[in-house]
Design an enzyme around this catalytic site. Structure first.
Site, PDB file in Angstrom:
ATOM      1  N   ASP A  96      49.992  42.082  40.895  1.00 17.07           N
ATOM      2  CA  ASP A  96      49.118  42.309  39.735  1.00 17.07           C
ATOM      3  C   ASP A  96      48.443  43.668  39.936  1.00 17.07           C
ATOM      4  O   ASP A  96      49.054  44.700  39.696  1.00 17.07           O
ATOM      5  CB  ASP A  96      48.144  41.136  39.624  1.00 17.07           C
ATOM      6  CG  ASP A  96      47.223  41.225  38.420  1.00 17.07           C
ATOM      7  OD1 ASP A  96      47.609  41.844  37.422  1.00 17.07           O
ATOM      8  OD2 ASP A  96      46.108  40.671  38.464  1.00 17.07           O
ATOM      9  N   ASP A 152      48.517  29.558  39.944  1.00 14.99           N
ATOM     10  CA  ASP A 152      47.484  28.637  39.478  1.00 14.99           C
ATOM     11  C   ASP A 152      46.483  29.308  38.563  1.00 14.99           C
ATOM     12  O   ASP A 152      46.354  30.538  38.528  1.00 14.99           O
ATOM     13  CB  ASP A 152      46.704  28.091  40.688  1.00 14.99           C
ATOM     14  CG  ASP A 152      45.757  29.131  41.280  1.00 14.99           C
ATOM     15  OD1 ASP A 152      46.246  30.223  41.649  1.00 14.99           O
ATOM     16  OD2 ASP A 152      44.545  28.887  41.345  1.00 14.99           O
TER      17      ASP A 152
HETATM   18  P1  IMP Z   1      46.577  41.469  43.120  1.00 14.07           P
HETATM   19  O1  IMP Z   1      45.892  41.664  44.436  1.00 14.07           O
HETATM   20  O2  IMP Z   1      45.739  41.901  41.963  1.00 14.07           O
HETATM   21  O3  IMP Z   1      47.975  42.065  43.064  1.00 14.07           O
HETATM   22  O4  IMP Z   1      46.676  39.937  42.868  1.00 14.07           O
HETATM   23  C1  IMP Z   1      47.516  39.161  43.518  1.00 14.07           C
HETATM   24  C2  IMP Z   1      47.031  37.735  43.457  1.00 14.07           C
HETATM   25  O5  IMP Z   1      46.231  37.441  42.303  1.00 14.07           O
HETATM   26  C3  IMP Z   1      48.249  36.865  43.346  1.00 14.07           C
HETATM   27  O6  IMP Z   1      48.740  36.499  44.621  1.00 14.07           O
HETATM   28  C4  IMP Z   1      47.736  35.690  42.565  1.00 14.07           C
HETATM   29  O7  IMP Z   1      47.186  34.737  43.435  1.00 14.07           O
HETATM   30  C5  IMP Z   1      46.611  36.232  41.711  1.00 14.07           C
HETATM   31  N1  IMP Z   1      47.042  36.491  40.322  1.00 14.07           N
HETATM   32  C6  IMP Z   1      47.164  37.696  39.713  1.00 14.07           C
HETATM   33  N2  IMP Z   1      47.600  37.553  38.444  1.00 14.07           N
HETATM   34  C7  IMP Z   1      47.767  36.221  38.250  1.00 14.07           C
HETATM   35  C8  IMP Z   1      48.219  35.428  37.124  1.00 14.07           C
HETATM   36  O8  IMP Z   1      48.568  35.905  36.042  1.00 14.07           O
HETATM   37  N3  IMP Z   1      48.242  34.086  37.327  1.00 14.07           N
HETATM   38  C9  IMP Z   1      47.881  33.492  38.502  1.00 14.07           C
HETATM   39  N4  IMP Z   1      47.471  34.193  39.574  1.00 14.07           N
HETATM   40  C10 IMP Z   1      47.407  35.543  39.450  1.00 14.07           C
END
Ligand code: IMP
Ligand code: MG
Length: 176
Positions: A96, A152
């Protein structure tokens, strides 16, 4: 909720990614590190598509989020395998903003692995805040909050066999 990827589409995408991974590593044995909790379903399906020598470990990355906002990230690696001198492949559910994988990779690199690559089920379009790209991505998705197949919302929906996008009225409903 609306279905974004069906069970069959998810299976096909994971099989495709497994083939890419197997091709990239060839005969080299692999140490797979799943990022808990979101990667559990992908991890279980992916390793059964990989007909090669591999070990599986896990670590937990949690950002004390409830719902859809992110907080401070903590990494618990007590359950992880020894990765020194190994080819490591980190598995996560979704790329994300990218902060989680960047921090996990940095932490693993401190342990002197031979290599560290990353594989994710999903890459959310237009959300990245880091100068980093996962080597293996099964699906690109639009910027929507998704659940199912391990992902989730407030610890719910991980058990859905398909991937669904939450609608605003689902997000407002915070009952568990
Ligand atoms: P990042 O550090 O922003 O890349 O986020 C990664 C973590 O955020 C993932 O491992 C998910 O646990 C959570 N996450 C980000 N987007 C979503 C989504 O659309 N649905 C569920 N969990 C998400
Ligand atoms: Mg996660």
């Amino acid at each position: 909720m609306k279905t974004l990827l069906t069970e069959a589409e998810l299976q096909a995408g994971v099989a495709r990614m497994a083939l890419d991974i197997a091709t990239a590593y060839g005969e080299r044995p692999l140490t797979i590190v799943g990022v808990l909790t979101g990667s559990i379903v992908l991890l279980a399906d992916l390793i059964r598509q990989l007909d090669m020598r591999l070990r599986v470990g896990v670590l937990q990355a949690s950002s004390y989020r409830s719902g859809t906002t992110r907080g401070q990230l903590t990494i618990n690696s007590e359950m992880m395998l020894n990765v020194t001198g190994r080819d490591v492949l980190v598995i996560d559910d979704i790329f994300d903003t990218g902060h989680t994988l960047v921090e996990v990779v940095a932490k693993l690199k401190e342990l002197s692995p031979t290599s560290v690559k990353t594989a994710v089920l999903l890459r959310k379009h237009g959300r990245q805040e880091v100068d980093f790209e996962p080597e293996f991505v099964a699906f690109e998705i639009p910027d929507e909050f998704v659940v199912g197949y391990g992902l989730d919302y407030a610890d719910q929906y991980r058990n859905l066999r398909y991937l669904a996008a939450l609608e605003p009225e689902d997000l407002a409903d915070d009952r568990t």
